[in-house]
Design a protein around this motif. Structure first.
Motif, short mmCIF file in Angstrom:
data_model
loop_
_atom_site.label_atom_id
_atom_site.label_comp_id
_atom_site.label_asym_id
_atom_site.label_seq_id
_atom_site.Cartn_x
_atom_site.Cartn_y
_atom_site.Cartn_z
N THR A 100 -123.05 62.50 28.91
CA THR A 100 -122.05 63.70 29.47
C THR A 100 -121.71 63.17 31.02
OG1 THR A 100 -121.82 66.13 30.03
CG2 THR A 100 -124.08 64.99 30.38
N SER A 101 -121.27 64.12 31.71
CA SER A 101 -120.88 64.00 33.20
C SER A 101 -120.89 65.41 34.09
CB SER A 101 -119.58 63.65 33.54
OG SER A 101 -118.56 64.41 33.20
N LEU A 102 -121.41 65.07 35.21
CA LEU A 102 -121.50 66.31 36.05
C LEU A 102 -120.31 67.19 36.28
CD1 LEU A 102 -123.72 67.10 39.03
CD2 LEU A 102 -121.20 67.01 39.53
N ILE A 103 -119.04 66.51 36.31
CA ILE A 103 -117.85 67.07 36.77
C ILE A 103 -117.49 67.99 35.35
CG2 ILE A 103 -116.33 65.40 35.89
CD1 ILE A 103 -115.74 67.74 38.86
N GLU A 104 -117.86 67.59 34.27
CA GLU A 104 -117.86 68.28 32.95
C GLU A 104 -118.68 69.48 33.05
OE1 GLU A 104 -118.16 66.60 28.75
OE2 GLU A 104 -117.46 65.23 29.74
N TRP A 105 -119.75 69.37 33.46
CA TRP A 105 -120.91 70.28 33.53
C TRP A 105 -120.42 71.55 34.43
CZ3 TRP A 105 -124.20 72.43 37.44
CH2 TRP A 105 -125.17 73.06 36.78
#
Ligand SMILES: [Mg+2]
Length: 263
Positions: free
Chosen positions: A95-100
């Motif tokens: 996954t990714s931080l910006i998505e989170w």
């Protein structure tokens, strides 16, 4: 160099995981040839991997050169604490931080950090103060463009004035709603990331090996230098699934490895 398949290694239930800066090499510098030799000997016996808060490009620079992919030098490469993960040279899904976090929260965070740094009196300021990575936001009050001397100077200044710890306390108050945690890693920066995305994040990839190849890693050795609370090796060092080894230098890492495995 050829290596046995993971399941064919003499210590097939063992993996040695390493922090990068301060453990495999000096801060921001390249790994010495003798460390590479030792690691490749170790890789004949058991699985090896590194886990670092930094992006894969930084590890490529420090652990390899332009012609050899860093992902070929370790069985497991965990960039950004394993949010970006490679196994045997291939990228694992993640996954990714910006998505989170989402763009509005991210923008608010960055804007606040830039304002805070603008208002801080520091020995020097060099630019590139926040880096958005796949697994974290890296904040450097002096800026990532500082040279080694400026970084040393900042570290001494920070030890006296607690620039980073004070800033983290302020961030915790300001963004209490975001469920972020913070880790002081290198000399001049710290990482902010979702709770649980510390170095223990990478263990999910190691545990998944049971379904992937049938290997249960029940001896997970972890070598790190920043093992105190609030530092970036703390959680993985303390985790009950790992056997933690604290090191004071890369020379110490080599000595402890030779004591642990007959190399
Ligand atoms: Mg370190």
């Amino acid at each position: 160099m050829a290596y046995p398949l993971l399941q064919d290694r003499a210590m097939k239930n063992t993996i040695c995981l390493f922090d990068l800066d301060g453990t495999l090499c000096r801060e921001e510098q390249v790994v010495l040839p003798e460390m590479h030799i030792l690691l490749s000997q170790l890789r004949q016996q058991c699985a090896i991997g590194y886990v670092s808060g930094g992006p894969i490009s930084k590890q490529q620079r420090q652990l390899s050169n332009n012609s050899v992919p860093v992902t070929s030098l370790f069985d497991f490469c965990f960039a950004e604490n394993g949010v970006t993960a490679f196994r045997m040279g291939l990228r694992l899904p993640g996954t990714s931080l910006i998505e989170w976090i989402g763009e509005p929260h991210y923008k608010a965070f960055v804007t606040w950090v830039q304002r805070y740094i603008a208002d801080s009196d520091l020995p020097s300021k060099r630019g590139s103060f926040v880096e958005l990575r796949n697994g974290n936001m890296n904040v450097s009050p002096i800026g990532q463009l500082a040279n080694y001397d400026e970084m040393d100077e900042f570290e001494r200044y920070d030890r006296v004035h607690g620039i980073r710890s004070t800033m983290i306390e302020a961030l915790e108050r300001q963004f209490a709603n975001l469920e972020l945690q913070y880790a002081i890693g290198g000399q001049t920066c710290f990482d902010a990331f979702p709770v649980g995305w510390d170095k223990t994040y990478c263990l999910r990839h190691i545990e998944a090996e049971k379904q992937r190849s049938g290997i249960t890693y029940n001896q997970i050795h972890f070598f790190g230098d920043k093992i105190l609370k609030g530092q970036d090796d703390f959680e993985l060092y303390e985790d009950r699934r790992t056997i933690g080894h604290v090191v004071v230098s890369l020379e110490d890492t080599m000595k402890q490895l030779r004591d642990l495995v007959d190399l």
